[in-house]
Design an enzyme around this catalytic site. Structure first.
Site, short mmCIF file in Angstrom:
data_model
loop_
_atom_site.label_atom_id
_atom_site.label_comp_id
_atom_site.label_asym_id
_atom_site.label_seq_id
_atom_site.Cartn_x
_atom_site.Cartn_y
_atom_site.Cartn_z
N ASP A 19 23.00 0.78 -14.08
CA ASP A 19 22.74 1.98 -13.32
C ASP A 19 21.76 1.57 -12.21
O ASP A 19 21.09 0.54 -12.33
CB ASP A 19 22.12 3.03 -14.26
CG ASP A 19 21.64 4.25 -13.51
OD1 ASP A 19 22.43 4.81 -12.74
OD2 ASP A 19 20.47 4.63 -13.69
N LEU A 20 21.68 2.36 -11.15
CA LEU A 20 20.80 1.97 -10.03
C LEU A 20 19.45 2.70 -10.09
O LEU A 20 18.41 2.09 -10.38
CB LEU A 20 21.52 2.28 -8.70
CG LEU A 20 20.75 1.97 -7.43
CD1 LEU A 20 20.53 0.47 -7.26
CD2 LEU A 20 21.51 2.50 -6.20
N ASP A 21 19.48 4.03 -9.82
CA ASP A 21 18.23 4.80 -9.72
C ASP A 21 17.49 4.82 -11.07
O ASP A 21 18.03 5.29 -12.07
CB ASP A 21 18.54 6.25 -9.33
CG ASP A 21 19.18 6.36 -7.95
OD1 ASP A 21 18.64 5.77 -7.01
OD2 ASP A 21 20.21 7.05 -7.84
N THR A 27 13.68 4.78 -7.43
CA THR A 27 14.07 5.92 -6.58
C THR A 27 14.15 7.22 -7.37
O THR A 27 14.25 8.29 -6.76
CB THR A 27 15.44 5.66 -5.92
OG1 THR A 27 16.26 5.04 -6.90
CG2 THR A 27 15.33 4.78 -4.70
N LYS A 55 18.76 13.46 -14.47
CA LYS A 55 18.87 12.01 -14.30
C LYS A 55 20.30 11.53 -14.59
O LYS A 55 20.89 11.90 -15.60
CB LYS A 55 17.89 11.30 -15.23
CG LYS A 55 16.45 11.39 -14.73
CD LYS A 55 15.55 10.48 -15.52
CE LYS A 55 14.12 10.59 -15.04
NZ LYS A 55 13.18 9.94 -15.96
N SER A 124 26.82 3.47 -10.51
CA SER A 124 25.86 4.51 -10.11
C SER A 124 26.56 5.77 -9.63
O SER A 124 27.62 5.70 -9.01
CB SER A 124 24.99 3.96 -8.96
OG SER A 124 24.24 5.00 -8.37
N ALA A 125 25.92 6.91 -9.91
CA ALA A 125 26.47 8.19 -9.45
C ALA A 125 26.13 8.45 -7.99
O ALA A 125 26.65 9.39 -7.38
CB ALA A 125 25.89 9.32 -10.30
N LYS A 155 28.67 11.44 -14.72
CA LYS A 155 28.20 11.09 -16.06
C LYS A 155 27.77 12.41 -16.71
O LYS A 155 27.21 13.26 -16.01
CB LYS A 155 26.99 10.15 -15.98
CG LYS A 155 27.27 8.82 -15.30
CD LYS A 155 25.97 8.01 -15.11
CE LYS A 155 26.20 6.78 -14.27
NZ LYS A 155 24.97 6.01 -13.98
N GLU A 179 20.84 1.67 -18.79
CA GLU A 179 20.71 3.07 -18.34
C GLU A 179 19.33 3.65 -18.61
O GLU A 179 18.69 3.30 -19.59
CB GLU A 179 21.72 3.93 -19.11
CG GLU A 179 22.95 4.32 -18.33
CD GLU A 179 22.70 5.24 -17.13
OE1 GLU A 179 21.59 5.78 -17.00
OE2 GLU A 179 23.62 5.42 -16.32
N ASP A 180 18.90 4.57 -17.72
CA ASP A 180 17.62 5.27 -17.95
C ASP A 180 17.85 6.76 -18.15
O ASP A 180 16.89 7.53 -18.14
CB ASP A 180 16.68 5.08 -16.75
CG ASP A 180 17.14 5.85 -15.53
OD1 ASP A 180 18.36 5.90 -15.28
OD2 ASP A 180 16.28 6.44 -14.83
C1 BG6 Z 1 21.95 9.12 -9.88
C2 BG6 Z 1 20.57 9.75 -10.03
O1 BG6 Z 1 21.82 7.74 -9.85
O2 BG6 Z 1 22.55 9.55 -8.65
C3 BG6 Z 1 20.66 11.26 -9.90
O3 BG6 Z 1 20.05 9.41 -11.30
C4 BG6 Z 1 21.35 11.63 -8.60
O4 BG6 Z 1 19.36 11.79 -9.96
C5 BG6 Z 1 22.72 10.95 -8.52
O5 BG6 Z 1 21.51 13.04 -8.50
C6 BG6 Z 1 23.45 11.25 -7.22
O6 BG6 Z 1 22.74 10.66 -6.17
P1 BG6 Z 1 22.94 10.96 -4.63
O7 BG6 Z 1 22.10 9.90 -3.96
O8 BG6 Z 1 24.40 10.80 -4.33
O9 BG6 Z 1 22.48 12.36 -4.38
MG MG Z 2 19.34 6.31 -13.46
#
Ligand code: BG6
Ligand code: MG
Length: 218
Positions: A19-21, A27, A55, A124-125, A155, A179-180
């Site tokens: 996962d990224l964020d 972030t 999250k 990542s989402a 997710k 994952e976090d």
């Molecule tokens: C996920 C984050 O990686 O991305 C979420 O954990 C976030 O908090 C989601 O809502 C979507 O991100 P973005 O940058 O497309 O708004």
């Molecule tokens: Mg995350």
């Protein structure tokens, strides 16, 4: 490696999907600040505990959970405007982003895995993932990148991780996900993958292994 991912449960690990964020980069705090800002504008407080549910979840789904928390409703056009507003604030926070935002151990772990022949994927989402990866200068450490621009189901749906395993040409059972978020852990499990949770066991039930940070894996 302090925590041996190869000893997870005897089954081989051939791919690691990140996962990224909140896992590779710091972030998650900016997502929270931007949602909190929106909640304040809408007239309610949004706490860090409330934020746990957001999250890992897509932007639109996050907005729906936020509105639920504040006991508010919006039509589709209002939702689109509110999500856009939140993203504008979030992207403003990202403007100063550089390699110093990488969480401890991120780059080192990706390199160690590469040197040990483990394929690396990003799951990542976020639709902002391409921008963030560019700022961090780590895109070349991945064999496959799947982000919110390529998925249609948030997710805890396993779509993002299944697409990533497919892009790595690996069966899900050979992959481990870092994952976090609870939604992310559920997504990985639903996809038949093992999970290493980065964070506290009390907040993140269901993973095979826990690490306070990726640095603890090294
Ligand atoms: C996920 C984050 O990686 O991305 C979420 O954990 C976030 O908090 C989601 O809502 C979507 O991100 P973005 O940058 O497309 O708004
Ligand atoms: Mg995350």
């Amino acid at each position: 490696m302090k925590k041996n991912i190869f000893a997870l449960d005897g089954k081989p690990v051939r791919g690691a999907i990140f996962d990224l964020d909140g896992v590779l980069v710091d972030t998650a705090k900016y997502h929270y600040l931007a949602w909190k800002h929106l909640a304040r504008e809408l007239g309610f407080d949004f706490t860090e505990a409330d934020n746990e549910r957001l999250k890992g979840v897509s932007r639109m789904r996050s907005l729906e959970i936020l509105l639920e928390t504040g006991g508010l409703a919006m039509d589709e056009a209002e939702k689109a405007r509110a999500a856009e507003k939140k993203n504008t604030w979030y992207v403003e926070y990202l403007q100063g982003l550089d390699e110093s935002a990488l969480l401890p151990g991120s780059r080192e772990l990706l390199r160690v895995l590469r040197d040990r022949g483990v394929l690396r994927g990003l799951g990542s989402a976020s639709k902002n993932a391409p921008f963030i990866l560019k700022r961090l200068g780590i895109a070349d450490l991945f064999d496959a990148i799947i982000d919110g621009t390529q998925t249609s189901r948030a997710k805890p749906d396993p779509e993002v991780f299944l697409l990533c395993a497919k892009a790595l040409k690996l069966p899900p059972a050979c992959c481990v996900v870092f994952e976090d978020s609870l939604a992310g852990i559920q997504a990985a499990k639903a996809g038949g993958m093992r999970v290493i949770a980065v964070g506290k066991r009390e907040l993140l039930p269901g993973a095979e292994m826990y690490a306070a940070s990726l640095k603890d894996m090294l």
